[in-house]
Design an enzyme around this catalytic site. Sequence first.
Site, PDB file in Angstrom:
ATOM      1  N   HIS A 282     -26.215  10.099 -21.098  1.00 47.43           N
ATOM      2  CA  HIS A 282     -26.945   9.644 -22.282  1.00 47.43           C
ATOM      3  C   HIS A 282     -26.832   8.127 -22.439  1.00 47.43           C
ATOM      4  O   HIS A 282     -27.827   7.429 -22.693  1.00 47.43           O
ATOM      5  CB  HIS A 282     -26.398  10.328 -23.537  1.00 47.43           C
ATOM      6  CG  HIS A 282     -26.693  11.793 -23.616  1.00 47.43           C
ATOM      7  ND1 HIS A 282     -26.070  12.720 -22.809  1.00 47.43           N
ATOM      8  CD2 HIS A 282     -27.556  12.490 -24.404  1.00 47.43           C
ATOM      9  CE1 HIS A 282     -26.516  13.929 -23.107  1.00 47.43           C
ATOM     10  NE2 HIS A 282     -27.428  13.827 -24.065  1.00 47.43           N
ATOM     11  N   HIS A 325     -19.395  13.320 -25.603  1.00 48.88           N
ATOM     12  CA  HIS A 325     -18.680  12.641 -24.520  1.00 48.88           C
ATOM     13  C   HIS A 325     -17.410  12.035 -25.067  1.00 48.88           C
ATOM     14  O   HIS A 325     -17.318  11.676 -26.256  1.00 48.88           O
ATOM     15  CB  HIS A 325     -19.550  11.535 -23.898  1.00 48.88           C
ATOM     16  CG  HIS A 325     -20.514  12.035 -22.863  1.00 48.88           C
ATOM     17  ND1 HIS A 325     -20.144  12.340 -21.575  1.00 48.88           N
ATOM     18  CD2 HIS A 325     -21.848  12.270 -22.938  1.00 48.88           C
ATOM     19  CE1 HIS A 325     -21.205  12.733 -20.895  1.00 48.88           C
ATOM     20  NE2 HIS A 325     -22.250  12.719 -21.708  1.00 48.88           N
ATOM     21  N   ASP A 329     -15.949   7.905 -21.277  1.00 52.35           N
ATOM     22  CA  ASP A 329     -17.221   8.156 -20.581  1.00 52.35           C
ATOM     23  C   ASP A 329     -18.271   7.122 -20.977  1.00 52.35           C
ATOM     24  O   ASP A 329     -19.022   6.614 -20.133  1.00 52.35           O
ATOM     25  CB  ASP A 329     -17.751   9.550 -20.927  1.00 52.35           C
ATOM     26  CG  ASP A 329     -16.753  10.650 -20.617  1.00 52.35           C
ATOM     27  OD1 ASP A 329     -15.837  10.392 -19.824  1.00 52.35           O
ATOM     28  OD2 ASP A 329     -16.887  11.743 -21.176  1.00 52.35           O
TER      29      ASP A 329
END
Length: 406
Positions: A282, A325, A329
């Site tokens: 993302h 996440h 990350d």
Amino acid sequence: MLILFLFTTISIRERIRQLKKHLPGRMQSGLLTAPDGDGPNDISTSPSPVNVPPPTGGEFRPLLRHPGNGYSSLDNIQSVDVRHDAGVPTETRINVETPPPSPLAEGGTASPLPLADGGDGPFEVKFVDERLKTLIAFLFMACCMVCTTTALAIVHDRLPDVPPLPDLVFDWVPQWDLGLPISEYLLIASMWTAIFLMIFHRYRWIVYRRLFMIVGLLYLGRSVTMLVTALPVANTDYYCSPKMNHTSVLVILERIGMLLSGLGLSVNGRHIYCGDYIYSGHTCVLVLSALVVTEYAPRKFLPLMVGVYLMAMTGIVMVSISRGHYTVDIILAYYITTRTFWMYHTIICHVELKKSGSTNFLSRVWWFRILQYFEANVPEGRLPKHFSWPLPFPARWQEHRWDYTE
């Protein structure tokens, strides 16, 4: 004789001073020659054998236009010869060293050809579409995405059954599950903004090729990091498909098809496999969309740039507070995405960096040869901010051009 020598010396200096004074105005025409000149590199004003060293210092730096190689300064002057008759200077000749060839002409990266799509001058460089290379870049990106989904299909059964790892954001900010769909809608909006910008870019095939290459690199690296280290699920409320004790090839192919059909998003209900943590996909898409808009949109589109960056920042925050996440990350995804994008565009903007060499350490990245192949015929420097209608119809719109300067 001494008086004659002094008079001659003073006359020569006065003549050189006048020549310096009048050179800049006369050089506006580009090439300076006189009837008695011996070639394009001679500047003759009228005739003798006295050598005067070339001027030094930073005060006087007029540029001399050379028809084949661009410009050179008076630093390239080899000698100034002044001839005199009976003590009166009658001719002054400046011999200018021929400037070296422009690096744009080396290696086939650019040539002084007119633009095929309506360049304004004879020295405009030509941008070639090279659609076959763009297709190869798309296939490279597709293969890397398949590698990522394959890694997720395998990692899903290797997830450790332990609580989420300690995370500062998780400790300080309460969980909000609605943040994940919000981040994905923002991701879709920012991604399509970048896509529309590329579609209307006049050199869209070059931009496509670069984007496919960078996305492929990001997803290939993501497949490696996901596969080597499996992290526990960050959001225990997120639905993950039951794990299987024995994963067959058929099961992996079925999972790959499921993930690809949903484009890796959870809002469509097809992202039911867990383990794709390091690093955040993302964040990669959100940041990359903002970088593309910033690089290829003109300054007049500043509100659009600000909007894309706000969407990127908001989407990243939503991913974090929804526990989609871990924070590490997101940090790694931002760092890897920006460095890959900036490194790629730094190399292609400088012709010397596109050549392998012992002093070009950027040429040691494993994808450097791929970049050389894709960018071999693209002129150095940033692409012009030129836009045009992308479709072959209606015909009257084909002549529309929107050109912007920096």
